[in-house]
Design an enzyme around this catalytic site. Structure first.
Site, PDB file in Angstrom:
ATOM      1  N   LYS A  51       0.840  -1.198   0.000  1.00 35.07           N
ATOM      2  CA  LYS A  51       0.000   0.000   0.000  1.00 35.07           C
ATOM      3  C   LYS A  51       0.877   1.250   0.000  1.00 35.07           C
ATOM      4  O   LYS A  51       0.639   2.196  -0.759  1.00 35.07           O
ATOM      5  CB  LYS A  51      -0.916   0.000   1.242  1.00 35.07           C
ATOM      6  CG  LYS A  51      -2.081  -0.960   1.118  1.00 35.07           C
ATOM      7  CD  LYS A  51      -2.823  -1.182   2.422  1.00 35.07           C
ATOM      8  CE  LYS A  51      -3.894  -2.261   2.229  1.00 35.07           C
ATOM      9  NZ  LYS A  51      -4.570  -2.669   3.445  1.00 35.07           N
ATOM     10  N   GLN A  95      -4.723  -1.271   9.655  1.00 37.64           N
ATOM     11  CA  GLN A  95      -4.676  -2.579   9.012  1.00 37.64           C
ATOM     12  C   GLN A  95      -5.366  -3.626   9.887  1.00 37.64           C
ATOM     13  O   GLN A  95      -5.052  -3.770  11.061  1.00 37.64           O
ATOM     14  CB  GLN A  95      -3.204  -2.973   8.756  1.00 37.64           C
ATOM     15  CG  GLN A  95      -3.023  -4.275   8.007  1.00 37.64           C
ATOM     16  CD  GLN A  95      -3.568  -4.235   6.585  1.00 37.64           C
ATOM     17  OE1 GLN A  95      -3.415  -3.256   5.860  1.00 37.64           O
ATOM     18  NE2 GLN A  95      -4.232  -5.309   6.186  1.00 37.64           N
ATOM     19  N   ASP A 118     -10.754   3.144   4.046  1.00 33.05           N
ATOM     20  CA  ASP A 118     -11.232   1.762   3.900  1.00 33.05           C
ATOM     21  C   ASP A 118     -12.756   1.740   3.710  1.00 33.05           C
ATOM     22  O   ASP A 118     -13.305   0.733   3.272  1.00 33.05           O
ATOM     23  CB  ASP A 118     -10.883   0.945   5.159  1.00 33.05           C
ATOM     24  CG  ASP A 118      -9.744  -0.038   4.912  1.00 33.05           C
ATOM     25  OD1 ASP A 118      -9.456  -0.325   3.734  1.00 33.05           O
ATOM     26  OD2 ASP A 118      -9.149  -0.520   5.899  1.00 33.05           O
TER      27      ASP A 118
END
Ligand code: NAD
Length: 287
Positions: A51, A95, A118
């Site tokens: 990422k 995460q 997200d």
């Protein structure tokens, strides 16, 4: 026919790089993503590294906050408060999965919804549910729709879409996006009866189950578009391991109209859409 997720993601990243350059020259803004990784889960470390690398490759800023596995929930919340208030940070990603002693729902709820790249915060899922513009939409579902359109063109109206899986991360949001595209949507799950017959109705079949090669060829309508979200590691006869999806690819590929391979299908789109969300968050911070 295979739908090439790697190429689609590469093309999307190229478009996003142009947008980043425009944001810099027009507004003096360089989108910034901050990723928090708690613990040392090897798969999560690889995801976070990718990422950050891809964020930087298209001209954005990214940094990683690495915290030990025994970090307390309160301490993590303090980090989030700080990031939420930092005007130079446009996207925050924690995460997942988090260590067991931390409640993921509390952490997700504590992220500023405008920085929730997200798209898991209830504010963003609510906006998606209501069909409002401006929602930060979960990345994997966004990628699924782009790949379906890659094969079917931009108009998905009237197609019958069957989504297997009802998770908050994939199944539910992808079903909402398909509904927004005017599909007739069926959500199937672990309690669905006659699953093969349900799947046989699908013009678009999205598999997000987490069971290797679960969807068989006789479940798939001739010519259907199959989007395989699953990532499952299985052992091979040679004693090695390999990644497979939730669809029995070798037997389905000859029957369907198009299918996303695993790897190289939905996976690459997920990070590309994360970059897209960070740019959207940066744009919304100035508009
Ligand atoms: P999950 O475990 O949260 O949800 C799985 C869903 O499958 C559940 O809703 C359940 O009802 C359904 N299910 C389970 N057994 C079933 C059965 N026998 N019949 C019908 N439905 C059944 O998983 P998830 O987070 O939604 O992920 C699904 C898969 O997608 C996993 O393999 C995961 O690794 C993968 N994934 C890939 C990406 C990517 O970037 N490509 C991103 C997220 C998840």
């Amino acid at each position: 026919m295979n739908i090439d997720g790697k190429l689609t993601a590469k093309n999307l990243r190229a478009e996003l790089a142009v947008e980043v350059a425009e944001l810099k020259s027009n507004y003096g803004i360089q989108p910034k993503l901050t990723v928090i990784l708690v613990g040392e889960d090897p798969a999560s470390q690889v995801y976070v590294r990718n990422k950050i690398k891809q964020t930087q490759e298209i001209g954005m800023i990214s940094d990683e906050i690495k915290l030990p596995a025994d970090t307390g929930q309160e301490e993590l919340l303090k980090y989030l408060e700080h990031l939420n208030n930092d005007r130079n940070i446009h996207g925050i990603l924690v995460q997942l999965p988090l260590p067991k002693h931390i409640d993921e729902s509390v952490i997700i709820a504590a992220i500023n919804p405008n920085k929730d790249v997200d798209g898991f915060h209830a504010m963003n899922s609510g906006r998606l549910f209501n069909g409002e513009t401006g929602a930060l939409v979960p990345c994997t579902p966004q990628g699924c729709i782009m790949l379906a359109k890659q094969h079917l063109g931009s108009d998905l109206s009237g197609k019958h879409a069957v989504v297997i899986g009802r998770s908050n991360i994939v199944g539910k949001p992808v079903a909402m996006l398909l509904l927004q595209e005017n599909c007739t949507v069926t959500i199937a799950h672990s309690r669905t009866k006659n699953l093969p017959e349900v799947c046989q109705q699908a013009d678009i079949l999205v598999a997000a189950v987490g069971i290797a090669e679960f969807v068989k060829a006789d479940w798939v309508k001739e010519g259907a578009t199959v989007i395989d979200v699953g990532i499952n590691r299985i052992s091979t006869e040679e004693g090695k391991t390999k990644l497979v999806g939730d669809v029995d690819f070798d037997n389905v590929v000859g029957k369907c109209g198009a299918i996303t391979p695993v790897p190289g299908g939905v996976g690459p789109m997920t990070i590309a859409c994360l970059l897209k969300n960070t740019i959207t968050a940066a744009k919304q911070s100035v508009c």
